[in-house]
Write an enzyme that holds these catalytic residues in place. Structure first.
Site, PDB file in Angstrom:
ATOM      1  N   SER A 252       1.006  -1.223  -0.178  1.00  0.00           N
ATOM      2  CA  SER A 252       0.017  -0.211  -0.032  1.00  0.00           C
ATOM      3  C   SER A 252       0.868   1.284  -0.009  1.00  0.00           C
ATOM      4  CB  SER A 252      -0.929  -0.079   1.088  1.00  0.00           C
ATOM      5  OG  SER A 252      -0.164   0.205   2.308  1.00  0.00           O
ATOM      6  N   LYS A 253       0.089   2.327  -0.240  1.00  0.00           N
ATOM      7  CA  LYS A 253       1.012   3.676  -0.351  1.00  0.00           C
ATOM      8  C   LYS A 253       1.632   4.049   1.038  1.00  0.00           C
ATOM      9  CE  LYS A 253      -0.007   8.544  -2.024  1.00  0.00           C
ATOM     10  NZ  LYS A 253      -1.068   9.097  -2.435  1.00  0.00           N
TER      11      LYS A 253
END
Ligand code: GLU
Length: 472
Positions: A252-253
């Site tokens: 994920s970011k």
């Protein structure tokens, strides 16, 4: 027909390595077949839009040596390549579907949908729009539009039978039509949903191969029903498995190092990143790990993409990066590495700096690593750990060895690496010390630590003055 693939990111100003891997696969499928690689900006979610994001995508792909044949900055004949500039196109096609009976206006309000949702919850079934607006008469629809009621356009799904989608990676995917929701194609603000825009755009842009994350696979039967309704041929689908972090979760970011730019700024070479990413979920026929882009274009075969999720492993990426750094020409390497050196070098010569940087060339895992490795050449004070202090007192030959070095070095007129190598030989002859006892005492004395580059290089870079001072 020429092979055409597209990379279709949302303009978030962030390139997740999972997205980049998809782009690489798309590029390779196109180029392996002598075709075109297109960039399409999917900005129908205006909230996620970031200023400058398009240039950011261009720059990223350029750094990775993937040229875009058509896109917002180099428009071909299928533009515009930005979805928010294509709203009239989506409207036209959505209305055509309504006229032909494949879609309908839906006037249900938020409240109505909320009630529907509650009913589904009570029955413990997943929420699905119940299709009530598909039964409105022409007059009712006209009346509602005249009254300014807001509407969306929904796709009318068949209620019986099955839909089958063929995917290159996952094979045949069969779903019962009755579980397909009458999905929204056009929202009340005139923006299309991804589910609609991807079909219209892929067709109008002549896309032959759609490569994307497997989270879209379950939706693809709906897209095929749209292709059928329009009488268009569906593209070849290549859904790719997820990239997971080492903890087994989806990257994920928030997982900072999963971004291309972060890696780039840490000193990972784009070609190494590309080489590493392409092997996440794809394997070549031959047992080869290092590939130039041309070799990848030659070797790439989408049928060899794996179904199972791939795990992102920074250690493996470092292994690739090290190989790529080592393969740089010296001047390329110096240009790459110099910005990562943040120590004050104002009193050092160019020759000294280059020599320093070059001794790490074959071993460096990533650019930023250099700064810590070279600390020993910039410290005024050295700290000898307790263990190293103990080592210095562990053998009676050690003071003799250190004295011999001091003597040889003070007699040395010409401070060159060759002469320093000779000094080591002389100390060896003179004292009879070998291996650890020959190298470790002097290393510890001059740098505080027992590891470092080749001893003659290390002595040379620390310089005669400091070496002499530290040996006394
Ligand atoms: N905009 C979509 C995404 O970023 C693209 C999916 C696709 O390639 O169709 O996930």
């Amino acid at each position: 027909m020429s092979t055409r693939t597209r990379f279709a990111p949302s303009p978030t100003g962030f390139m997740h390595i999972g997205n980049l891997r998809t782009a690489i696969f798309e590029y390779l499928v196109a180029k392996h077949n002598g075709g075109e690689f297109i960039l399409r900006i999917e900005d129908t979610d205006q909230n996620r839009k970031v200023e400058g994001a398009i240039d950011f995508i261009y720059n990223t792909l350029k750094l990775c040596h993937m040229d875009i044949d058509e896109g917002p900055n180099n428009a071909g004949k299928y533009g515009p390549y930005i979805q928010s500039e294509r709203l009239d196109i989506y409207k036209k096609y959505a209305e055509w579907l309504v006229e032909e009976g494949h879609a309908y206006y839906c006037f249900c309000t938020k409240e109505t949908l909320e009630e529907m949702r509650k009913l589904c919850d009570a029955r413990k079934v997943p929420f699905m729009y119940d299709g009530r607006c598909s039964n409105l008469s022409k007059e009712e629809i006209e009346e509602k539009i005249k009254n300014g009621e807001k509407y969306v356009i929904r796709q009318k799904m068949p209620k019986y039978g099955y839909s089958i989608v063929h995917d290159v990676v996952y094979g045949d995917v069969k779903v019962e039509n009755k579980i397909l929701e009458d999905q929204i194609l056009l929202k009340s603000d005139g923006y299309p949903t991804y589910n609609f825009a991807n079909v219209v755009d892929d067709h109008l842009m002549g896309i032959t191969h759609v490569i994307r994350g497997n989270e879209y696979l379950a939706q693809t039967p709906k897209y095929n029903l749209l292709y059928e309704a329009f009488g268009w041929e569906a593209p070849t689908y290549i859904h790719v498995p997820m990239v997971l972090g080492s903890d087994g979760n989806k990257l994920s970011k928030r997982n900072g190092d999963a971004s291309f730019m972060d890696l780039y700024n840490e000193g990972y070479l784009p070609s190494a990143i590309v080489n590493y990413l392409v092997l996440l979920g794809w394997s070549p026929k031959e047992n080869q790990e290092l590939f130039t882009m041309d070799e990848l274009i030659q070797a790439f075969d989408e049928k060899r993409i794996s179904k199972s999720p791939a795990t992102y492993d920074i250690k493996k990426l470092q292994w690739f990066n090290q190989k790529y750094i080592k393969n740089l020409k010296d001047d390329e390497y110096l240009e790459f590495i110099r910005p990562f050196l943040t120590h004050d070098v104002s009193d050092k010569s160019e020759e000294w700096i280059n020599k320093l940087l070059l001794i790490y060339k074959d071993h460096l895992s990533y650019g930023k690593e250099i700064d810590e490795l070279v600390n020993i050449f910039f410290n005024d004070e050295i700290n000898i750990s307790k263990e190293n202090e103990e080592f210095l007192n562990s053998d009676e030959i050690i003071p003799t060895v250190i004295n011999a070095y001091r003597e040889e070095i003070s007699n040395l007129d010409d401070w060159t690496i060759e002469n320093l190598a000779e000094v080591i030989n002389k100390v060896k002859e003179k004292t009879g010390a070998k291996g650890k006892l020959l190298y470790m005492p002097i290393r510890i004395k001059i740098s505080g630590v027992e590891h470092g580059p080749e001893l003659p290089d290390e002595l040379y870079l620390i310089g005669k003055e400091k070496v002499t001072q530290r040996l006394s």
